[in-house]
Design a protein around this motif. Structure first.
Motif, PDB file in Angstrom:
ATOM      1  N   LEU A   9      35.032  39.685  37.693  1.00  0.00           N
ATOM      2  CA  LEU A   9      33.730  40.301  37.920  1.00  0.00           C
ATOM      3  C   LEU A   9      33.158  39.833  39.246  1.00  0.00           C
ATOM      4  CD1 LEU A   9      31.398  42.083  36.916  1.00  0.00           C
ATOM      5  CD2 LEU A   9      30.495  40.063  35.743  1.00  0.00           C
ATOM      6  N   LEU A  10      33.281  38.551  39.522  1.00  0.00           N
ATOM      7  CA  LEU A  10      32.808  37.994  40.789  1.00  0.00           C
ATOM      8  C   LEU A  10      33.506  38.666  41.969  1.00  0.00           C
ATOM      9  CD1 LEU A  10      31.245  35.943  42.492  1.00  0.00           C
ATOM     10  CD2 LEU A  10      33.066  34.303  42.015  1.00  0.00           C
ATOM     11  N   ALA A  11      34.816  38.795  41.886  1.00  0.00           N
ATOM     12  CA  ALA A  11      35.581  39.410  42.977  1.00  0.00           C
ATOM     13  C   ALA A  11      35.221  40.885  43.153  1.00  0.00           C
ATOM     14  CB  ALA A  11      37.076  39.265  42.718  1.00  0.00           C
ATOM     15  N   SER A  12      35.037  41.597  42.055  1.00  0.00           N
ATOM     16  CA  SER A  12      34.705  43.028  42.177  1.00  0.00           C
ATOM     17  C   SER A  12      33.297  43.218  42.723  1.00  0.00           C
ATOM     18  CB  SER A  12      34.899  43.758  40.847  1.00  0.00           C
ATOM     19  OG  SER A  12      33.972  43.339  39.883  1.00  0.00           O
ATOM     20  N   ALA A  13      32.375  42.339  42.359  1.00  0.00           N
ATOM     21  CA  ALA A  13      31.019  42.417  42.909  1.00  0.00           C
ATOM     22  C   ALA A  13      31.039  42.121  44.408  1.00  0.00           C
ATOM     23  CB  ALA A  13      30.089  41.441  42.181  1.00  0.00           C
ATOM     24  N   ALA A  14      31.841  41.142  44.810  1.00  0.00           N
ATOM     25  CA  ALA A  14      31.964  40.814  46.238  1.00  0.00           C
ATOM     26  C   ALA A  14      32.550  41.993  47.006  1.00  0.00           C
ATOM     27  CB  ALA A  14      32.835  39.574  46.426  1.00  0.00           C
ATOM     28  N   ASP A  15      33.523  42.673  46.406  1.00  0.00           N
ATOM     29  CA  ASP A  15      34.119  43.836  47.054  1.00  0.00           C
ATOM     30  C   ASP A  15      33.093  44.964  47.192  1.00  0.00           C
ATOM     31  OD1 ASP A  15      36.381  45.013  48.315  1.00  0.00           O
ATOM     32  OD2 ASP A  15      36.776  46.188  46.500  1.00  0.00           O
ATOM     33  N   CYS A  16      32.241  45.127  46.181  1.00  0.00           N
ATOM     34  CA  CYS A  16      31.179  46.136  46.269  1.00  0.00           C
ATOM     35  C   CYS A  16      30.220  45.830  47.421  1.00  0.00           C
ATOM     36  CB  CYS A  16      30.389  46.219  44.965  1.00  0.00           C
ATOM     37  SG  CYS A  16      31.155  47.247  43.713  1.00  0.00           S
ATOM     38  N   VAL A  17      29.859  44.577  47.561  1.00  0.00           N
ATOM     39  CA  VAL A  17      28.961  44.196  48.659  1.00  0.00           C
ATOM     40  C   VAL A  17      29.624  44.518  49.996  1.00  0.00           C
ATOM     41  CG1 VAL A  17      27.822  42.275  49.836  1.00  0.00           C
ATOM     42  CG2 VAL A  17      27.718  42.434  47.342  1.00  0.00           C
ATOM     43  N   LYS A  18      30.875  44.118  50.142  1.00  0.00           N
ATOM     44  CA  LYS A  18      31.584  44.327  51.407  1.00  0.00           C
ATOM     45  C   LYS A  18      31.745  45.813  51.718  1.00  0.00           C
ATOM     46  CE  LYS A  18      35.998  44.261  51.741  1.00  0.00           C
ATOM     47  NZ  LYS A  18      37.398  43.976  51.638  1.00  0.00           N
ATOM     48  N   THR A  19      32.288  46.571  50.787  1.00  0.00           N
ATOM     49  CA  THR A  19      32.506  48.001  51.055  1.00  0.00           C
ATOM     50  C   THR A  19      31.185  48.747  51.159  1.00  0.00           C
ATOM     51  OG1 THR A  19      32.804  48.547  48.707  1.00  0.00           O
ATOM     52  CG2 THR A  19      34.798  48.043  49.987  1.00  0.00           C
TER      53      THR A  19
END
Length: 155
Positions: A53-63
């Motif tokens: 979940l942490l990694a997917s949230a970080a990816d959302c922020v980046k993209t």
């Protein structure tokens, strides 16, 4: 750089620093994670309970940041006003995903409830970005990140 871009950038840097620290701590050998306080009691530092979940949230922020920057660039050229709804959705996504990262890193007791809200925001942003994905790679990447994060939020 306008005030909004400065605020978004500052928030991104803060969240990025937290994420980097959490990821770095997660990759440290176990003996470097632990320390013996003077009292003789051991303390074990655990990483986030939900690293996916942490990694997917970080990816959302980046993209999301890439997508909204793309929208701003097009707006500045006086083009693609149909991307306004996309930019609004992505702005919400960045805010929610940043908070989701902090709660996930903290193993917050509010994470499950907040993930439900995040799920709705991710789905809404994905729907809007999908409208533009054939024409704009940034929108496609953001939509895919939203779909992945929504999947993690459902868990």
């Amino acid at each position: 750089m306008n005030r909004r871009e400065l605020l978004l950038g500052s928030a991104a840097v803060a969240v990025s620093a937290l994420t980097t620290r959490a990821v770095a701590a997660d990759k440290m050998p176990e003996h470097q994670h632990e320390h013996q306080p003077a009292s003789g009691h051991e303390h074990h530092h655990s990483g986030p309970a939900n690293p996916k979940l942490l990694a997917s949230a970080a990816d959302c922020v980046k993209t999301g940041q890439i997508c909204i920057r793309h929208c701003f660039d097009l707006f500045a050229q006086g083009e693609n006003k149909e991307l306004a709804a996309c930019a609004i959705g992505v702005n919400e996504l960045i805010a929610v995903s940043s908070a989701l990262q902090v709660l996930a890193i903290s193993n917050s007791k509010h994470l499950a409830k907040f993930a439900k809200v995040s799920l709705d925001v991710c789905k809404a942003c994905e729907d809007e970005c999908r409208k533009h994905e054939k024409k704009h790679q940034a929108c496609k990447d953001c939509a895919e990140a939203c779909a992945a994060c929504a999947k993690e939020c459902e868990k």
